[in-house]
Design a protein around this motif. Sequence first.
Motif, short mmCIF file in Angstrom:
data_model
loop_
_atom_site.label_atom_id
_atom_site.label_comp_id
_atom_site.label_asym_id
_atom_site.label_seq_id
_atom_site.Cartn_x
_atom_site.Cartn_y
_atom_site.Cartn_z
N GLN A 127 100.70 -12.15 -71.12
CA GLN A 127 100.22 -11.28 -72.22
C GLN A 127 101.28 -10.25 -72.57
O GLN A 127 101.96 -9.74 -71.69
CB GLN A 127 98.94 -10.55 -71.81
CG GLN A 127 97.81 -11.46 -71.43
CD GLN A 127 96.62 -10.67 -70.89
OE1 GLN A 127 96.70 -9.44 -70.72
NE2 GLN A 127 95.51 -11.36 -70.64
N ILE A 128 101.40 -9.97 -73.85
CA ILE A 128 102.29 -8.91 -74.32
C ILE A 128 101.58 -8.20 -75.47
O ILE A 128 101.21 -8.83 -76.47
CB ILE A 128 103.64 -9.47 -74.82
CG1 ILE A 128 104.41 -10.15 -73.68
CG2 ILE A 128 104.49 -8.34 -75.40
CD1 ILE A 128 105.74 -10.72 -74.13
N SER A 129 101.48 -6.90 -75.26
CA SER A 129 100.87 -6.11 -76.33
C SER A 129 101.94 -5.61 -77.27
O SER A 129 103.14 -5.62 -76.95
CB SER A 129 100.09 -4.93 -75.73
OG SER A 129 101.01 -4.05 -75.08
N LYS B 260 101.34 -14.92 -76.48
CA LYS B 260 101.15 -13.86 -75.48
C LYS B 260 100.47 -12.65 -76.13
O LYS B 260 99.64 -11.99 -75.48
CB LYS B 260 102.49 -13.44 -74.88
CG LYS B 260 103.11 -14.53 -74.02
CD LYS B 260 104.46 -14.13 -73.48
CE LYS B 260 105.06 -15.23 -72.63
NZ LYS B 260 106.37 -14.87 -72.04
N ILE B 261 100.78 -12.36 -77.42
CA ILE B 261 100.11 -11.25 -78.13
C ILE B 261 98.64 -11.60 -78.34
O ILE B 261 97.75 -10.76 -78.15
CB ILE B 261 100.83 -10.99 -79.47
CG1 ILE B 261 102.23 -10.42 -79.20
CG2 ILE B 261 100.02 -10.02 -80.33
CD1 ILE B 261 103.07 -10.27 -80.47
N ASP C 278 95.27 -9.66 -77.07
CA ASP C 278 94.17 -9.27 -77.96
C ASP C 278 92.85 -9.87 -77.50
O ASP C 278 91.79 -9.25 -77.62
CB ASP C 278 94.47 -9.72 -79.38
CG ASP C 278 95.64 -8.95 -79.99
OD1 ASP C 278 95.99 -7.87 -79.44
OD2 ASP C 278 96.26 -9.45 -80.97
N ARG C 279 92.85 -11.06 -76.91
CA ARG C 279 91.62 -11.72 -76.46
C ARG C 279 90.98 -10.92 -75.33
O ARG C 279 89.76 -10.80 -75.25
CB ARG C 279 91.94 -13.14 -76.01
CG ARG C 279 90.68 -13.93 -75.67
CD ARG C 279 91.00 -15.35 -75.27
NE ARG C 279 91.56 -16.10 -76.38
CZ ARG C 279 92.79 -16.55 -76.43
NH1 ARG C 279 93.61 -16.31 -75.41
NH2 ARG C 279 93.22 -17.22 -77.47
N ASP C 280 91.80 -10.34 -74.46
CA ASP C 280 91.25 -9.53 -73.38
C ASP C 280 90.61 -8.26 -73.93
O ASP C 280 89.60 -7.77 -73.40
CB ASP C 280 92.35 -9.16 -72.40
CG ASP C 280 92.77 -10.37 -71.57
OD1 ASP C 280 92.02 -11.35 -71.52
OD2 ASP C 280 93.88 -10.30 -70.95
N LYS C 281 91.20 -7.73 -75.00
CA LYS C 281 90.62 -6.53 -75.62
C LYS C 281 89.26 -6.85 -76.22
O LYS C 281 88.33 -6.05 -76.17
CB LYS C 281 91.55 -5.99 -76.71
CG LYS C 281 92.83 -5.38 -76.17
CD LYS C 281 93.69 -4.88 -77.31
CE LYS C 281 95.00 -4.29 -76.79
NZ LYS C 281 95.84 -3.79 -77.92
#
Length: 818
Positions: free
Chosen positions: A697-699, A777-778, A782-785
């Motif tokens: 993941q990368i924000s 990864k972005i 976002d899916r976790d958010k």
Amino acid sequence: MNRATDNIGPSAGASGNNNQEGLTTATMTDSQNYEQLAQEIEALDTYWGPTFRTIIEDGRHQRFLDHLEQRIKGHDRDIEKLCNVHYQGFIDSILELHNVRAEAQDLKGRISSMDNELQLEVTSVLQRAEDLANAQRVEGNIVATIEQLEICLPLFKMYQKLKEQLEQKRYYPALKSLEQLEHTYLPQVSRYRFTNHFRECIPKFRKQIQESSMSELKDFLENVRKYSSKIGEVAMKHTNEQQIMYTSGEGQGGGRKVLFGSPSQSALADMDDVDAALTDGTLDGEEGMSAQDLVDFSPLYRCFHIFTVLGDRQTFENYYRKQRQEQSILVLQATGNMQHESLYGYEEYFNAIVGFFVIENHLLYTTNGLVSQAILEEMWAGALPKIANTLRTYASYCTDAGTILEIKKLIMLFSNTLGNYGYNVSQLSVTLQEIREHYTDVLMQRCVHSFREIFDEDTYHPLQVQNDNEYDNVIRTFPYIDASLENASFPRKFPFSLMVPRVYQQVKDFVNASLKYTEELNLSQTEVDDMMRKSTNQLLTITLSGCLTTLIQKHSIGLLQLIQITINTNYLELTNAYLEEYISEVTGGSVKNMSHKAELQGKSMFKDARAEAEEQIYEKLKIKIDETFELANYDWNLTEPQGLASDYIIDLVAFLQSIFLAFTNLPAKVARTACVAACQHINKRLTSLMLDDDVKQISLGALRQLELDLIQCEQYAQSQPVKDLDPTLLLECFIDSRQILDLFNQCDFSSYFRDFGEATSKYPRVTPQAAIKVLEKIRESDRDKKKILSVLKKDERDKKKLHDTILKQLKELPQTSA
């Protein structure tokens, strides 16, 4: 016949008167013939054959018998008449004899008495005569015996003399005595039976003399084997003394004369001295004994002459040569001490060989054909390859350069000694050259340890001196000329570390050590010069190069040390010219005349070493950058950036600033290349952080933090860390990371899709694969958010749709790599 005539009448006689006359004539003729025959028979005693044959052939033998009868009767009448005439005289004689009888008997008695007396006297005289005869016979025998004994006495004396000579082991005089006994004395008494015993003993004596002399020969051979080493030692000692005298004489004359392989008059005189010593026994041994005491050649000479006299010279020669050949095999075998780098072992080996061939050379001139020049040359020709092979083998075991030099001196002394005796020793010069190669290898191996010691002890900091003495010591060791440094105040700092002068001095020491081996090898100045250059090239290109490579590739060598090593190689490269001058100086050559000389390869070697060190610098920089990036601890779900660059990036930039300050003494090209390589590697690591499969993941906040780190690096690039390096070139090194971050932070996918594949594209370094990875990864971040938020806002839903659309379009692009 008278009676027949009386009976015939007168008428018959008258009427046949004529016939009667004829018959009478015939009868008279026959009577004469018969008479003649009878006389022949009476005259002859035995040989009556012809007479009887005549009678029988006439056929009238009856008439002859009648005639014989008449003759017998006639003889009887004659005898009777004779007896009648002498009968009275006979009677008288008988009477006289009868009268004489008494007197005769008396005379007989007297004679008998006298005879008895005479017999007694004669018996005594005869006994004495016999005794006298016996005495005379004994005397004659004694005289004859004395005469014969006088004839035999020299034989017995010679026999006794022979026995004494055999007991005293004087075999050659005994052989002469035996010859005299056989050919002079025995023929004089050959009629006596006892001479058979002497004749039977003569072959036995010859055999005894032959066996005894052979036994002495064996003792001589054993003695020669035992003391030939001492004779060789004496011969080599004299040769060495002659060389020292000759060399000192040449030194006074202003030149140095090499004696290898060329016997001089003094050496020939030395050969004569040794030969004379072998004959006269004037050389003193270790125990005060002379060489003649150590080795007595008389048994050999006696045995040789004895076998020659006995007609068995070939047997003696074959036996002697066979034994000496076997001894030569033992002599040529190396001693055990030679394996332990013992000079004593080599001395013992050389002494034994020299002693062996000096003795053979001595016998060449003192015996008649026992040792010929051809046999000696053949023996030496067979021994020389074995000697050379032994020296090569055991010298190769030696790992001490000083010992090898001593071995070389012994080989030269050995060669000169035998060369003085006329032996061909040219092959030993080849062996010396081969040993020189091993000597060079040993020196190089010693240099390996020295170089490693130098490298281990070096601080890899510029050499600093505190006073003039220290400065002069460095300049004397390494001819470095720098006017600004010379005028500077103390402490003065050289650009190179202590490694440079020490390595240069070590190479010079190697040249000097190599030159020692060439002394007195009868080599020309050109050969020595080429030899030194070849050896030095091997040292530089193999030994020193290998040590530098090992040093450069050491994991424990730091970046600053590598930089100093690179600087040192620059100055070591300058030593190539200095070494050229030094080699020409010590060999007596000229640097200007290089047409026939092999140039030193140090310059190219040091360039290669420097290139390898530079590559290691680049690799060390990358390793240091990797180690720094290992400290990176990003929060990939970061909502907002920190507002400044990460700590590890700040530390990395500070490290690069300090490290490139140390590059000031390096060539500008190296520093520029290192700086570009460092920036490119940082860019690669930044890009790999975003594309790493372990980062799920990368924000967008994390991407903005990465951009802040990138900005810090770009600022460093614009600060011109290396002189004369274009900042634009360094900024280009970060183009991959910059385009990826700009694409996602600005969400400029419309430009990306519009200009994709065009030369004027704004993001040519961003591949669809890289963009897909970062975008997924972005989306994952976002899916976790969304899991946290129960109700999605409208802008979040729009953002999701946008990401889906972009991802779909990215997947439709050609999947090519940048």
